[in-house]
Scaffold this motif. Structure first.
Motif, PDB file in Angstrom:
ATOM      1  N   VAL A  77       0.869  -0.889   0.308  1.00 32.89           N
ATOM      2  CA  VAL A  77       0.120  -0.065   0.117  1.00 32.89           C
ATOM      3  C   VAL A  77       0.765   1.009  -0.206  1.00 32.89           C
ATOM      4  CG1 VAL A  77      -2.034   1.190   1.376  1.00 32.89           C
ATOM      5  CG2 VAL A  77      -1.851  -1.415   1.129  1.00 32.89           C
ATOM      6  N   VAL A  78       2.179   0.829   0.585  1.00 32.95           N
ATOM      7  CA  VAL A  78       3.277   2.484   0.493  1.00 32.95           C
ATOM      8  C   VAL A  78       4.069   2.429  -0.884  1.00 32.95           C
ATOM      9  CG1 VAL A  78       3.278   2.131   2.909  1.00 32.95           C
ATOM     10  CG2 VAL A  78       4.740   1.071   1.841  1.00 32.95           C
ATOM     11  N   PRO A  79       4.269   3.756  -1.066  1.00 37.79           N
ATOM     12  CA  PRO A  79       5.485   2.654  -2.256  1.00 37.79           C
ATOM     13  C   PRO A  79       6.405   1.974  -2.006  1.00 37.79           C
ATOM     14  CG  PRO A  79       4.692   4.962  -1.427  1.00 37.79           C
ATOM     15  CD  PRO A  79       4.351   4.598  -0.565  1.00 37.79           C
ATOM     16  N   TRP A  80       7.138   1.596  -2.700  1.00 35.73           N
ATOM     17  CA  TRP A  80       7.270   0.187  -2.870  1.00 35.73           C
ATOM     18  C   TRP A  80       8.073   0.265  -4.692  1.00 35.73           C
ATOM     19  CZ3 TRP A  80       8.861  -4.088  -6.273  1.00 35.73           C
ATOM     20  CH2 TRP A  80       9.494  -5.394  -5.840  1.00 35.73           C
ATOM     21  N   MET A  81       9.832  -0.450  -4.596  1.00 36.72           N
ATOM     22  CA  MET A  81      10.435   0.045  -5.595  1.00 36.72           C
ATOM     23  C   MET A  81      11.467  -1.414  -5.867  1.00 36.72           C
ATOM     24  SD  MET A  81      13.454   2.758  -7.270  1.00 36.72           S
ATOM     25  CE  MET A  81      14.752   1.932  -6.529  1.00 36.72           C
ATOM     26  N   HIS A  82      11.688  -2.395  -7.074  1.00 36.42           N
ATOM     27  CA  HIS A  82      12.148  -3.143  -6.640  1.00 36.42           C
ATOM     28  C   HIS A  82      13.545  -2.653  -7.120  1.00 36.42           C
ATOM     29  CE1 HIS A  82      14.457  -6.239  -9.823  1.00 36.42           C
ATOM     30  NE2 HIS A  82      14.655  -6.985  -8.663  1.00 36.42           N
ATOM     31  N   THR A  83      14.601  -3.130  -6.272  1.00 26.93           N
ATOM     32  CA  THR A  83      15.926  -3.426  -6.620  1.00 26.93           C
ATOM     33  C   THR A  83      16.597  -4.465  -6.805  1.00 26.93           C
ATOM     34  OG1 THR A  83      17.893  -1.754  -5.727  1.00 26.93           O
ATOM     35  CG2 THR A  83      17.042  -3.202  -4.671  1.00 26.93           C
ATOM     36  N   GLN A  84      18.167  -4.357  -7.782  1.00 24.23           N
ATOM     37  CA  GLN A  84      18.606  -5.728  -8.068  1.00 24.23           C
ATOM     38  C   GLN A  84      19.019  -6.385  -7.161  1.00 24.23           C
ATOM     39  OE1 GLN A  84      22.145  -5.896  -7.674  1.00 24.23           O
ATOM     40  NE2 GLN A  84      22.587  -7.253  -9.122  1.00 24.23           N
ATOM     41  N   LEU A  85      19.780  -6.993  -7.187  1.00 27.64           N
ATOM     42  CA  LEU A  85      19.872  -8.121  -5.774  1.00 27.64           C
ATOM     43  C   LEU A  85      21.016  -8.431  -4.923  1.00 27.64           C
ATOM     44  CD1 LEU A  85      19.446 -11.191  -4.654  1.00 27.64           C
ATOM     45  CD2 LEU A  85      20.447 -12.704  -6.679  1.00 27.64           C
ATOM     46  N   GLY A  86      21.788  -7.489  -5.401  1.00 31.13           N
ATOM     47  CA  GLY A  86      22.658  -7.296  -4.230  1.00 31.13           C
ATOM     48  C   GLY A  86      23.009  -5.195  -4.010  1.00 31.13           C
ATOM     49  N   SER A  87      21.573  -5.039  -4.258  1.00 32.03           N
ATOM     50  CA  SER A  87      22.033  -3.800  -4.229  1.00 32.03           C
ATOM     51  C   SER A  87      20.493  -2.670  -2.759  1.00 32.03           C
ATOM     52  CB  SER A  87      21.303  -2.965  -5.384  1.00 32.03           C
ATOM     53  OG  SER A  87      21.747  -3.225  -6.670  1.00 32.03           O
ATOM     54  N   SER A  88      20.376  -3.562  -1.765  1.00 30.84           N
ATOM     55  CA  SER A  88      19.719  -3.309  -1.020  1.00 30.84           C
ATOM     56  C   SER A  88      19.861  -2.763   0.042  1.00 30.84           C
ATOM     57  CB  SER A  88      19.041  -4.338  -0.020  1.00 30.84           C
ATOM     58  OG  SER A  88      20.473  -4.578   0.359  1.00 30.84           O
ATOM     59  N   GLY A  89      21.635  -2.154  -0.455  1.00 30.37           N
ATOM     60  CA  GLY A  89      22.324  -0.772   0.621  1.00 30.37           C
ATOM     61  C   GLY A  89      22.260  -0.429  -0.572  1.00 30.37           C
ATOM     62  N   SER A  90      22.881   0.326  -1.743  1.00 30.76           N
ATOM     63  CA  SER A  90      23.077   1.113  -1.826  1.00 30.76           C
ATOM     64  C   SER A  90      21.760   1.990  -2.752  1.00 30.76           C
ATOM     65  CB  SER A  90      23.249   0.825  -3.438  1.00 30.76           C
ATOM     66  OG  SER A  90      23.801  -0.186  -4.121  1.00 30.76           O
ATOM     67  N   ALA A  91      20.377   0.692  -2.317  1.00 31.01           N
ATOM     68  CA  ALA A  91      19.198   1.735  -3.044  1.00 31.01           C
ATOM     69  C   ALA A  91      18.450   2.339  -1.111  1.00 31.01           C
ATOM     70  CB  ALA A  91      17.782   0.183  -3.526  1.00 31.01           C
ATOM     71  N   ALA A  92      18.681   1.617  -0.055  1.00 27.85           N
ATOM     72  CA  ALA A  92      18.802   2.395   1.200  1.00 27.85           C
ATOM     73  C   ALA A  92      19.771   3.595   0.941  1.00 27.85           C
ATOM     74  CB  ALA A  92      19.007   1.829   2.172  1.00 27.85           C
ATOM     75  N   LEU A  93      20.508   3.697   0.817  1.00 27.08           N
ATOM     76  CA  LEU A  93      21.403   5.139   0.330  1.00 27.08           C
ATOM     77  C   LEU A  93      20.851   6.253  -0.208  1.00 27.08           C
ATOM     78  CD1 LEU A  93      23.824   5.872   2.240  1.00 27.08           C
ATOM     79  CD2 LEU A  93      25.456   5.208   0.305  1.00 27.08           C
ATOM     80  N   GLY A  94      20.447   5.837  -1.326  1.00 25.30           N
ATOM     81  CA  GLY A  94      20.467   6.953  -2.881  1.00 25.30           C
ATOM     82  C   GLY A  94      18.627   6.834  -2.426  1.00 25.30           C
ATOM     83  N   THR A  95      18.365   6.309  -2.454  1.00 27.12           N
ATOM     84  CA  THR A  95      16.877   6.850  -1.494  1.00 27.12           C
ATOM     85  C   THR A  95      17.033   7.484  -0.791  1.00 27.12           C
ATOM     86  OG1 THR A  95      15.959   4.645  -2.493  1.00 27.12           O
ATOM     87  CG2 THR A  95      14.463   6.410  -1.379  1.00 27.12           C
ATOM     88  N   SER A  96      17.392   7.594   0.572  1.00 31.98           N
ATOM     89  CA  SER A  96      17.168   8.289   1.453  1.00 31.98           C
ATOM     90  C   SER A  96      18.761   9.838   1.060  1.00 31.98           C
ATOM     91  CB  SER A  96      18.041   7.765   2.788  1.00 31.98           C
ATOM     92  OG  SER A  96      18.423   8.399   4.092  1.00 31.98           O
ATOM     93  N   ALA A  97      19.697   9.541   0.288  1.00 36.75           N
ATOM     94  CA  ALA A  97      19.533  10.648   0.134  1.00 36.75           C
ATOM     95  C   ALA A  97      19.038  11.515  -1.150  1.00 36.75           C
ATOM     96  CB  ALA A  97      21.869  10.453  -0.796  1.00 36.75           C
ATOM     97  N   GLY A  98      18.787  11.192  -1.885  1.00 35.81           N
ATOM     98  CA  GLY A  98      18.142  12.044  -2.856  1.00 35.81           C
ATOM     99  C   GLY A  98      16.547  13.086  -2.270  1.00 35.81           C
ATOM    100  N   LEU A  99      16.657  11.607  -1.010  1.00 38.05           N
ATOM    101  CA  LEU A  99      15.020  12.365  -0.580  1.00 38.05           C
ATOM    102  C   LEU A  99      15.600  14.035   0.613  1.00 38.05           C
ATOM    103  CD1 LEU A  99      13.304   9.758   1.391  1.00 38.05           C
ATOM    104  CD2 LEU A  99      12.455  11.337  -0.154  1.00 38.05           C
ATOM    105  N   LYS A 100      17.027  13.990   0.671  1.00 37.12           N
ATOM    106  CA  LYS A 100      17.014  14.320   1.518  1.00 37.12           C
ATOM    107  C   LYS A 100      17.658  15.642   0.642  1.00 37.12           C
ATOM    108  CE  LYS A 100      20.777  15.051   5.311  1.00 37.12           C
ATOM    109  NZ  LYS A 100      21.652  14.371   5.882  1.00 37.12           N
ATOM    110  N   ALA A 101      18.285  15.549  -0.551  1.00 36.18           N
ATOM    111  CA  ALA A 101      18.637  16.870  -1.593  1.00 36.18           C
ATOM    112  C   ALA A 101      17.362  17.271  -1.415  1.00 36.18           C
ATOM    113  CB  ALA A 101      19.193  15.801  -2.821  1.00 36.18           C
ATOM    114  N   LEU A 102      15.782  16.909  -2.151  1.00 32.47           N
ATOM    115  CA  LEU A 102      14.830  16.932  -2.718  1.00 32.47           C
ATOM    116  C   LEU A 102      14.213  18.101  -1.876  1.00 32.47           C
ATOM    117  CD1 LEU A 102      13.336  14.616  -4.850  1.00 32.47           C
ATOM    118  CD2 LEU A 102      13.805  16.119  -5.662  1.00 32.47           C
TER     119      LEU A 102
END
Ligand SMILES: Cc1ncc(C[n+]2csc(CCOP(=O)(O)OP(=O)(O)O)c2C)c(N)n1
Ligand code: SF4
Ligand SMILES: [Mg+2]
Length: 342
Positions: A77-102
């Protein structure tokens, strides 16, 4: 907002004080195709229920991606996105940094949004270990990485991972007539590794869906404390572990009661056991590991010798480790003795 500055603000997520205080809203609902008795699906449901509506979930490839995103049906029900098998760390960091920048640029309303990235044991303990480790060093970004551990690469038909227990029958380690035990490595100690190796990661915890309220409270703590955090859940998997789905809850309990999977949290470097693990630390006897292992088809080939080996390894975790069942270091005097020094 719980914290002092905009840059690291988190939501206020206090612990649920008992089952009756748990919020009723669900953010992982019907529409998924996971197996009956799938504890990883339960973990998804509890995880996002604990986090609440202002949450973004990122998920790496695996059962919790594939079975949850059939075309035009999804339980999220919340926003959800798939990320590549080895990328949970990068996805977490990138999303958090993106939100902060926006938010800093005024392109989004400034508010604390929870960022959770989940991965399986294949995606987390093996393939994505480096990216998770990197994320846990970035204290300026808030995120939670949750590794749901069903102890195999389940989605691709139960191959062994670095998190598969010693001796288990997987499609990569079927017991044979010449070699009964095909998988001879001991399972990685993910939560201990994350806690010991990342001094500025403020929070690491282990959880099990059999203890739902405690599990949700660990998620809430991880999200509210600020900075990058890590949770490891042990999830019984009827298909991969080969048991009747009605046993899922009981197997989760037995994993804790035998001492195989300890429940603890590490907050700012302080280890705190909880639940039945705390009772064991306080003196309650651990149940024999055979009570857990022999309920699962993946260990059906075990002999008394194999059960004895497994028990001895678990005993060692509790009796020899400097921080019992958490970090496998030996006391300095024991280490010196082993090296033959005085
Ligand atoms: C780079 C890469 N290699 C292999 C695959 C194939 N693959 C998809 S899901 C999966 C299993 C992942 O295991 P785990 O992370 O433990 O999640 P589970 O399936 O157990 O939920 C594999 C190997 C892939 N998608 N990407
Ligand atoms: S194979 Fe295991 S983890 Fe995957 S959906 Fe089935 S029970 Fe869940
Ligand atoms: Mg897995």
């Amino acid at each position: 907002m719980a914290e002092t500055t905009f840059s690291n603000a988190t939501q206020v997520l206090e612990a649920f004080r008992g089952i009756k205080k748990v919020t009723l809203e669900e953010y992982f609902t019907s529409g998924h195709r996971t197996c009956q008795g799938c504890e990883s699906a339960l973990i998804m449901k509890l995880m996002v229920k604990a986090a609440g509506p202002r949450t973004i979930v990122l998920g790496s490839t695996g059962c919790m991606y594939v079975a949850n995103t059939t075309y035009y049906t999804t339980p999220w029900v919340v926003p959800w996105m798939h990320t590549q098998l080895g990328s949970s760390g990068s996805a977490a960091l990138g999303t958090s940094a993106g939100l902060k920048a926006l938010m800093a640029k005024g392109k989004m309303k400034a508010e604390p949004i929870n960022v959770i990235a989940f991965c399986g044991d294949g995606g987390g303990a093996d393939m994505g270990l480096g990216a998770i480790s990197a994320t846990l060093t970035h204290k300026e970004y808030n995120s939670l990485i949750l590794m749901y551990d069903n102890e195999s690469y389940a989605n691709t038909d139960i191959q062994l991972s670095g998190s598969t227990p010693y001796g288990a029958n997987t499609t990569f380690s079927p017991p044979g007539s010449v070699h009964r035990i095909m998988h001879k490595r001991w399972k990685k100690n993910m939560a201990g590794m994350m806690a010991a190796g990342h001094p500025e990661c403020r929070y690491v915890a282990t959880v099990c869906g059999s203890y739902a309220v405690e599990m949700m409270n660990k998620v809430r703590r991880a999200l509210a404390i600020g900075g990058p955090t890590f949770i490891h859940s042990l999830d019984p998997c009827p298909k991969g572990w080969d048991y009747d789905p009605m046993l899922s809850h009981e197997l989760g309990e037995l994993a804790i009661e035998t001492g195989i999977f300890p429940l603890y949290e590490v907050e700012d470097g302080v280890v705190k056991y909880y639940g039945k693990t705390k009772a064991i630390v306080d003196g309650r006897a651990r149940k024999p590991v055979r009570e857990y292992l022999l309920k699962q088809g993946r260990f059906a080939h075990f002999t008394e010798e194999d059960l004895g080996y497994f028990q001895a390894k678990v005993d060692e975790m509790w009796e020899k480790w400097e921080i019992p069942a958490v970090v496998p270091f030996r006391r300095l005097d024991a280490a010196k003795a082993a090296l033959g020094k005085h």
